[in-house]
Design an enzyme around this catalytic site. Sequence first.
Site, PDB file in Angstrom:
ATOM      1  N   ASP A  13      41.677  48.783  51.819  1.00 56.06           N
ATOM      2  CA  ASP A  13      41.396  47.463  51.264  1.00 56.06           C
ATOM      3  C   ASP A  13      39.907  47.471  50.849  1.00 56.06           C
ATOM      4  O   ASP A  13      39.146  48.350  51.268  1.00 56.06           O
ATOM      5  CB  ASP A  13      41.678  46.438  52.378  1.00 56.06           C
ATOM      6  CG  ASP A  13      41.041  45.102  52.122  1.00 56.06           C
ATOM      7  OD1 ASP A  13      41.261  44.559  51.030  1.00 56.06           O
ATOM      8  OD2 ASP A  13      40.313  44.599  53.014  1.00 56.06           O
ATOM      9  N   ASP A  15      37.470  44.150  50.196  1.00 54.09           N
ATOM     10  CA  ASP A  15      36.623  43.132  50.839  1.00 54.09           C
ATOM     11  C   ASP A  15      36.782  43.150  52.358  1.00 54.09           C
ATOM     12  O   ASP A  15      37.891  43.006  52.875  1.00 54.09           O
ATOM     13  CB  ASP A  15      37.015  41.733  50.340  1.00 54.09           C
ATOM     14  CG  ASP A  15      36.656  41.545  48.880  1.00 54.09           C
ATOM     15  OD1 ASP A  15      35.470  41.645  48.555  1.00 54.09           O
ATOM     16  OD2 ASP A  15      37.575  41.298  48.078  1.00 54.09           O
ATOM     17  N   ARG A  22      33.402  40.324  48.602  1.00 54.05           N
ATOM     18  CA  ARG A  22      32.904  40.226  47.222  1.00 54.05           C
ATOM     19  C   ARG A  22      31.489  40.812  47.047  1.00 54.05           C
ATOM     20  O   ARG A  22      30.776  40.438  46.128  1.00 54.05           O
ATOM     21  CB  ARG A  22      32.949  38.766  46.714  1.00 54.05           C
ATOM     22  CG  ARG A  22      34.319  38.189  46.538  1.00 54.05           C
ATOM     23  CD  ARG A  22      35.159  38.839  45.433  1.00 54.05           C
ATOM     24  NE  ARG A  22      34.556  38.762  44.121  1.00 54.05           N
ATOM     25  CZ  ARG A  22      34.196  39.831  43.400  1.00 54.05           C
ATOM     26  NH1 ARG A  22      34.377  41.042  43.853  1.00 54.05           N
ATOM     27  NH2 ARG A  22      33.681  39.681  42.207  1.00 54.05           N
ATOM     28  N   ARG A 124      45.782  36.321  36.258  1.00 54.64           N
ATOM     29  CA  ARG A 124      45.675  37.778  36.225  1.00 54.64           C
ATOM     30  C   ARG A 124      47.027  38.353  35.810  1.00 54.64           C
ATOM     31  O   ARG A 124      48.011  37.647  35.785  1.00 54.64           O
ATOM     32  CB  ARG A 124      45.283  38.300  37.612  1.00 54.64           C
ATOM     33  CG  ARG A 124      43.962  37.737  38.096  1.00 54.64           C
ATOM     34  CD  ARG A 124      43.654  38.212  39.508  1.00 54.64           C
ATOM     35  NE  ARG A 124      42.412  37.662  40.008  1.00 54.64           N
ATOM     36  CZ  ARG A 124      42.045  37.730  41.278  1.00 54.64           C
ATOM     37  NH1 ARG A 124      42.807  38.329  42.158  1.00 54.64           N
ATOM     38  NH2 ARG A 124      40.896  37.198  41.667  1.00 54.64           N
ATOM     39  N   ARG A 135      35.780  29.702  40.926  1.00 56.19           N
ATOM     40  CA  ARG A 135      35.352  31.076  41.162  1.00 56.19           C
ATOM     41  C   ARG A 135      33.893  31.327  40.795  1.00 56.19           C
ATOM     42  O   ARG A 135      33.282  32.255  41.300  1.00 56.19           O
ATOM     43  CB  ARG A 135      36.216  32.073  40.371  1.00 56.19           C
ATOM     44  CG  ARG A 135      37.643  32.179  40.839  1.00 56.19           C
ATOM     45  CD  ARG A 135      38.182  33.569  40.621  1.00 56.19           C
ATOM     46  NE  ARG A 135      37.416  34.538  41.358  1.00 56.19           N
ATOM     47  CZ  ARG A 135      37.550  34.764  42.671  1.00 56.19           C
ATOM     48  NH1 ARG A 135      38.445  34.112  43.372  1.00 56.19           N
ATOM     49  NH2 ARG A 135      36.792  35.655  43.273  1.00 56.19           N
ATOM     50  N   ARG A 142      29.679  29.832  48.018  1.00 53.94           N
ATOM     51  CA  ARG A 142      30.921  30.475  48.481  1.00 53.94           C
ATOM     52  C   ARG A 142      30.950  30.512  50.013  1.00 53.94           C
ATOM     53  O   ARG A 142      31.957  30.190  50.645  1.00 53.94           O
ATOM     54  CB  ARG A 142      30.990  31.838  47.797  1.00 53.94           C
ATOM     55  CG  ARG A 142      31.451  33.016  48.552  1.00 53.94           C
ATOM     56  CD  ARG A 142      31.298  34.301  47.752  1.00 53.94           C
ATOM     57  NE  ARG A 142      32.202  34.406  46.615  1.00 53.94           N
ATOM     58  CZ  ARG A 142      33.463  34.832  46.665  1.00 53.94           C
ATOM     59  NH1 ARG A 142      33.986  35.214  47.796  1.00 53.94           N
ATOM     60  NH2 ARG A 142      34.212  34.884  45.581  1.00 53.94           N
ATOM     61  N   SER A 180      39.416  31.328  47.805  1.00 56.13           N
ATOM     62  CA  SER A 180      40.596  31.197  46.946  1.00 56.13           C
ATOM     63  C   SER A 180      41.844  31.650  47.673  1.00 56.13           C
ATOM     64  O   SER A 180      41.782  32.114  48.814  1.00 56.13           O
ATOM     65  CB  SER A 180      40.405  32.058  45.699  1.00 56.13           C
ATOM     66  OG  SER A 180      40.352  33.425  46.067  1.00 56.13           O
ATOM     67  N   ASP A 210      41.123  44.503  56.860  1.00 58.40           N
ATOM     68  CA  ASP A 210      40.594  43.530  57.837  1.00 58.40           C
ATOM     69  C   ASP A 210      41.503  42.309  57.992  1.00 58.40           C
ATOM     70  O   ASP A 210      41.445  41.620  59.002  1.00 58.40           O
ATOM     71  CB  ASP A 210      39.173  43.083  57.454  1.00 58.40           C
ATOM     72  CG  ASP A 210      39.144  42.303  56.151  1.00 58.40           C
ATOM     73  OD1 ASP A 210      39.922  42.643  55.232  1.00 58.40           O
ATOM     74  OD2 ASP A 210      38.358  41.346  56.045  1.00 58.40           O
ATOM     75  N   PHE A 222      50.089  46.669  56.350  1.00 62.43           N
ATOM     76  CA  PHE A 222      49.674  47.092  57.698  1.00 62.43           C
ATOM     77  C   PHE A 222      50.903  47.323  58.579  1.00 62.43           C
ATOM     78  O   PHE A 222      50.958  48.252  59.375  1.00 62.43           O
ATOM     79  CB  PHE A 222      48.775  46.008  58.298  1.00 62.43           C
ATOM     80  CG  PHE A 222      48.419  46.197  59.741  1.00 62.43           C
ATOM     81  CD1 PHE A 222      47.413  47.085  60.116  1.00 62.43           C
ATOM     82  CD2 PHE A 222      49.071  45.485  60.738  1.00 62.43           C
ATOM     83  CE1 PHE A 222      47.077  47.258  61.449  1.00 62.43           C
ATOM     84  CE2 PHE A 222      48.748  45.654  62.077  1.00 62.43           C
ATOM     85  CZ  PHE A 222      47.742  46.545  62.432  1.00 62.43           C
ATOM     86  N   THR A 227      53.585  53.141  56.665  1.00 62.98           N
ATOM     87  CA  THR A 227      52.138  53.296  56.901  1.00 62.98           C
ATOM     88  C   THR A 227      51.776  53.281  58.387  1.00 62.98           C
ATOM     89  O   THR A 227      52.477  52.667  59.197  1.00 62.98           O
ATOM     90  CB  THR A 227      51.328  52.158  56.234  1.00 62.98           C
ATOM     91  OG1 THR A 227      51.673  50.917  56.869  1.00 62.98           O
ATOM     92  CG2 THR A 227      51.580  52.066  54.757  1.00 62.98           C
TER      93      THR A 227
END
Length: 247
Positions: A13, A15, A22, A124, A135, A142, A180, A210, A222, A227
């Site tokens: 991952d 962030d 970010r 997106r 954003r 933030r 978000s 995380d 996870f 995995t």
Amino acid sequence: MPPVNPRILALFDVDGTLTVPRGEVTPEMLKFMDELKGKITVGIVGGSDLPKQQEQLGENVLHLYPWNFSQNGLVAYNEAKLIGETSINGHLGEDNIKRIVNWTMRYLSDVDIPIKRGTFIEYRTGMLNISPIGRNCSRPERNAFEEFDLANGIRKTMVAKMQEEFADLNLTFSIGGQISFDVFPTGWDKTYCLNYIKAEDFDEIHFFGDKTFEGGNDYEIFNHERTNGHTVTSPEDTMKQCKDLFF
Ligand code: M1P
């Protein structure tokens, strides 16, 4: 040079795992990942879109690691070649996208939070990203929103309302970051990237993230049967756990 153990794949991952949320990758982490690449096969699986991943991990991220998945794998690259792209409008249809956008704009115009900025909905390829503060808030804004949201459940309440309103669309609402949440068809979580990874090519697939708790955007991958999941608490913890496992 191929890695010593190419049949071990570690997916990361972004962030909170390779960078602060970010934030930009540190030189120390880049060096560490470079060493790791010599040992095993490495891949990235982020919730954000590719331009954000490039801001955080480097413009050349597609050339740094053989597997790159953005938007949970809805945009997929292997060896810097695009191997798949899945679109939410193709799946839901424009009328439903419009329904979600219109409802969101109405809802957010009534939400009372200390400050509002811009870009409340980011469309997106494979998901919608919705942010009550917008954003393009600054980093201090933030951080302050995240704190306010923790105390007041702004995103949690909105997600509960959307689950009710759009129950017919079989959507997942995933709170992966600070300001978000992501909206995508159920099943289009990070396990989506595993569609591109053939079982016969790897003996072990590790995932480091995380947000591995229920409701977090790392939860499904996870816990996936293919995995070995590892929960990390920071980029430093990621390096430590990888050193213990692969060095
Ligand atoms: O990668 C986790 C999340 O990162 C961003 O979240 P936020 O801006 O709220 O901190 C977004 O790109 C989000 O889509 C992503 O899941």
